[in-house]
Design a protein around this motif. Structure first.
Motif, short mmCIF file in Angstrom:
data_model
loop_
_atom_site.label_atom_id
_atom_site.label_comp_id
_atom_site.label_asym_id
_atom_site.label_seq_id
_atom_site.Cartn_x
_atom_site.Cartn_y
_atom_site.Cartn_z
N VAL A 208 0.72 -1.27 -0.18
CA VAL A 208 0.10 0.24 0.26
C VAL A 208 0.93 1.29 -0.17
N ALA A 209 0.69 2.25 -0.95
CA ALA A 209 1.29 3.50 -0.88
C ALA A 209 0.41 4.44 -0.65
N ALA A 210 0.22 4.95 0.38
CA ALA A 210 -0.86 5.97 0.87
C ALA A 210 -0.05 7.17 0.91
N VAL A 211 0.02 7.68 -0.37
CA VAL A 211 0.85 8.96 -0.81
C VAL A 211 0.12 10.06 -1.31
N LEU A 212 -1.46 9.77 -1.11
CA LEU A 212 -2.47 10.88 -1.60
C LEU A 212 -2.78 11.49 -0.22
N ARG A 213 -3.06 12.95 -0.49
CA ARG A 213 -3.70 13.63 0.67
C ARG A 213 -4.47 14.60 0.18
N GLN A 214 -5.29 15.20 1.09
CA GLN A 214 -6.22 16.32 0.60
C GLN A 214 -5.20 17.62 1.02
N ARG A 215 -5.30 18.48 -0.18
CA ARG A 215 -4.50 19.82 0.08
C ARG A 215 -5.39 20.79 0.22
N GLY A 242 7.95 13.24 -1.72
CA GLY A 242 8.61 12.10 -2.07
C GLY A 242 7.82 10.81 -2.55
N GLY A 243 6.41 11.06 -2.63
CA GLY A 243 5.45 9.92 -2.89
C GLY A 243 5.70 9.62 -4.51
N ALA A 244 5.94 10.70 -5.23
CA ALA A 244 5.92 10.37 -6.74
C ALA A 244 7.46 9.47 -6.99
N ARG A 245 8.32 9.70 -6.34
CA ARG A 245 9.50 8.62 -6.55
C ARG A 245 9.20 7.19 -6.23
N ALA A 275 1.94 14.36 -10.44
CA ALA A 275 3.42 14.27 -9.54
C ALA A 275 4.34 13.34 -10.22
N VAL A 276 3.80 12.37 -10.90
CA VAL A 276 4.87 11.50 -11.46
C VAL A 276 5.58 12.24 -12.87
N ASP A 277 4.55 13.18 -13.63
CA ASP A 277 5.24 13.87 -14.67
C ASP A 277 6.10 14.86 -14.09
N ARG A 278 5.98 15.41 -12.76
CA ARG A 278 6.79 16.62 -12.50
C ARG A 278 8.22 15.89 -12.04
N ASN A 279 8.16 14.62 -11.74
CA ASN A 279 9.04 13.90 -10.96
C ASN A 279 9.95 12.96 -12.04
#
Length: 342
Positions: A208-215, A242-245, A275-279
Motif C-alpha cells: 500500500v502506497a498511501a501517498v495521496l492527501r487532501q490539500r 517523496g511519494g512520486a518517486r 506528480a509523476v510527470d513533475r518527477n
C-alpha cells in the motif's frame, strides 16, 4: 472514537454477519458469495467523467454488499476488512490482467512507430492525435522509412508490465480528516492493507502506497450530483513529498471501497499523473530501437537522421503524458456494470 477493546471484541467475538445479520459470523457464506462470487469486471459511471481511469469492481453496490461496506465504514465492523480486502484484491487482479492483455496486443500486433496515451496503446494502435501507426509509416513526426522503434509500456519507472520483480502499488483514495476522526479509522486504507496481504499470499508482490492527501477542504459529497462532485474535488488532492518517486517504482492501482460518480478516482488519477510527470515520469514509457530498426537507420542523410531522432524523442514524451493507471473498487452502482452487457 473506538477503544482498542472494542476492536478486539469485534475480531474475537463477531456479533453478526455484516451483510444480513446472521448471528455469530463476520460474513455468512451467502453474503460472501454476493461479495466475491462473480468475476470482477470493468465498470463505468454514467456520465463518465473525463480523465477517469479504467475501473474494475468486485460486486454491485446493493443489498448485502452495501450493508457490509456500511458496517465496516460507519459502524466500525473491522473484521469485515478481510473479506472486503479479498474482494478488492480480485478487482485489482482483473485490472492488471486486462492491462497486460492490452499491452501485449499492442506490442505484438503492431510494427513501426506506436504511440498511445499513458503508455498503453488504444485499440487500433492510434496515437493521441488519432494517427494510425503503420509499418514503415509516419506518426508523431517520424518520417516514412525512418527508424523503427518499440514502445514498452510501464506501470512505473522500474520495469515493464508483467515483470515479476515489480510491486503492485495500491494507492488508496484518502478520506477527509474529519471523517477519519469521526469514524475512528480509515476504512479505505484498512481494506487496501487487507487486499495487499491477499495479493501477496497469492504470489503477487504488493504494498500500500498511501501517498495521496487532501490539500484543501472539500464539502461533504453526499447530496451532490456528478458535476457538483467533480467541481468539489477539482485540484483537491496531491501526492505527498517523496511519494512520486515511490510511484515510479511499481504498477499503480488506485483503490477505493466504492465508486459512485467516479469523481474521487478521477481527481486521484490527476494528482498521481501530475506528480509523476513533475518527477521524471517521462522515463516511465520509453522508445527503444530494435536491432532491425538500427539496421534500417543506415540509409538517409544527416538531416533526415536528425529529424528521426527528434521525432522519436517527441513520441516518448507524448507517451508519458500520464502514468498507465487503473483503479479497483469493492463495489459500484449496478447500472455501471451495464457496459459489460453490450
Amino acid at each position: 472514537m473506538r477503544g482498542w477493546w472494542q476492536d478486539l471484541t469485534d475480531l474475537v467475538l463477531p456479533a453478526e454477519c455484516g451483510g444480513c445479520g446472521t448471528p455469530r459470523t463476520v460474513l455468512c457464506q451467502e453474503c460472501r458469495a454476493a461479495l466475491s462470487g462473480d468475476a470482477p469486471c470493468r465498470v463505468r459511471p454514467v456520465p463518465e467523467p473525463p480523465g477517469l481511469p479504467a475501473v474494475y469492481a468486485a460486486a454491485p453496490y446493493a443489498d448485502e454488499v452495501r450493508a457490509a461496506l456500511l458496517a465496516h465504514k460507519e459502524r466500525g465492523a473491522l473484521a469485515l476488512a478481510g473479506p472486503l480486502g479479498a474482494a478488492l484484491a480480485g478487482a485489482v487482479r482483473a485490472g492488471l490482467q486486462e492491462t497486460r492483455v492490452g499491452a501485449d496486443r499492442a506490442l505484438t500486433g503492431h510494427a513501426g512507430v506506436l504511440t498511445g496515451r499513458c503508455g498503453v496503446l488504444p485499440e487500433g494502435g492510434c496515437g493521441p492525435a488519432g494517427k494510425q501507426a503503420e509499418p514503415g509509416g509516419s506518426a508523431q513526426g517520424v518520417p516514412a522509412g525512418g527508424r523503427r522503434v518499440q514502445v514498452v509500456s510501464f506501470w512505473g519507472g522500474g520495469a515493464p508490465i508483467g515483470h515479476g520483480d515489480v510491486s503492485v502499488l495500491l494507492v488508496p483514495v484518502p478520506s477527509a480528516r474529519w471523517a477519519v476522526r469521526a469514524r475512528g479509522h480509515d476504512p479505505v486504507r484498512r481494506i487496501a492493507l487487507a487486499a495487499a496481504g491477499e495479493l501477496r499470499r497469492s504470489g503477487t508482490s504488493a504494498q500500500v502506497a498511501a501517498v495521496l492527501r487532501q490539500r484543501r477542504a472539500v464539502a461533504d459529497q453526499s447530496g451532490l450530483d456528478s458535476r457538483q462532485r467533480l467541481r468539489n474535488l477539482a485540484d483537491a488532492l496531491e501526492v505527498a513529498a517523496g511519494g512520486a518517486r515511490l510511484l515510479l517504482g511499481g504498477r499503480v492501482v488506485l483503490v477505493d471501497d466504492l465508486m459512485t460518480t467516479g469523481a474521487s478516482l478521477t481527481e486521484a488519477a490527476r494528482a498521481v499523473r501530475e506528480a509523476v510527470d513533475r518527477n521524471g515520469g517521462t522515463t516511465a514509457v520509453y522508445a527503444r530501437a530494435t536491432r532491425e530498426g538500427r539496421e534500417e537507420q543506415t540509409a538517409g542523410s544527416r538531416e533526415e537522421r536528425a529529424k528521426r531522432r527528434h521525432g522519436a524523442a517527441g513520441m516518448a514524451r507524448a507517451n508519458a503524458v500520464g502514468q498507465p493507471i487503473c483503479a479497483a473498487v469493492v463495489a459500484a452502482p449496478p447500472d455501471s456494470f451495464e457496459i459489460n452487457r453490450n
